[in-house]
Every structure is written in C-alpha cells, then in structure tokens.
Design a protein around this motif. Structure first.
Motif: not given
Length: 68
Positions: A6, A52-56, A58-62
C-alpha cells in the motif's frame, strides 16, 4: 515506480542543455555594426516522492510527500 502493498516510491532524474545564438544590426550611420551573443546553460533535475494508500469502506486517500 516501485510498488509495495500500500506504499509507493517514485523517483526521477533528468538533464537538459540549452544553447542560444542572437544577432542584430545596429544602424549607426557609416559605423553600422552587428551585435552578437552566444550563451548556453545546463540543467539537472531530480524528484523523489513517497506515499501510501489509506483505504476506507467506500473511499481511498493517498497522502504523499515529495522533494524536487
């Protein structure tokens, strides 16, 4: 680009060369002349970025950081 589960790491290195040559007439009666100039430049550049990719659900943030 190097990919981890990630995380990522991106790097770039480059070089450029510019050369210019100019010439213009200077009308000054019988003493007319021509002005000339020649010049150049070297340019080196680098870039480094990590994130890095943060995953929720229903969402992703980088989030990332970079140096240029």
């Amino acid at each position: 680009m190097k990919q981890f589960p990630s995380h990522y790491l991106l790097s770039l290195v480059g070089y450029g060369r510019q050369q210019y040559e100019t010439r213009r007439a200077i009308p000054a009666g019988p003493a007319a002349q021509t002005a000339e100039a020649r010049y150049g430049a070297n340019q080196f550049h680098t870039y480094l970025e990590a994130g890095t990719t943060l995953e929720g659900a229903h969402w992703n943030a980088t989030p990332y950081a970079g140096l240029q």
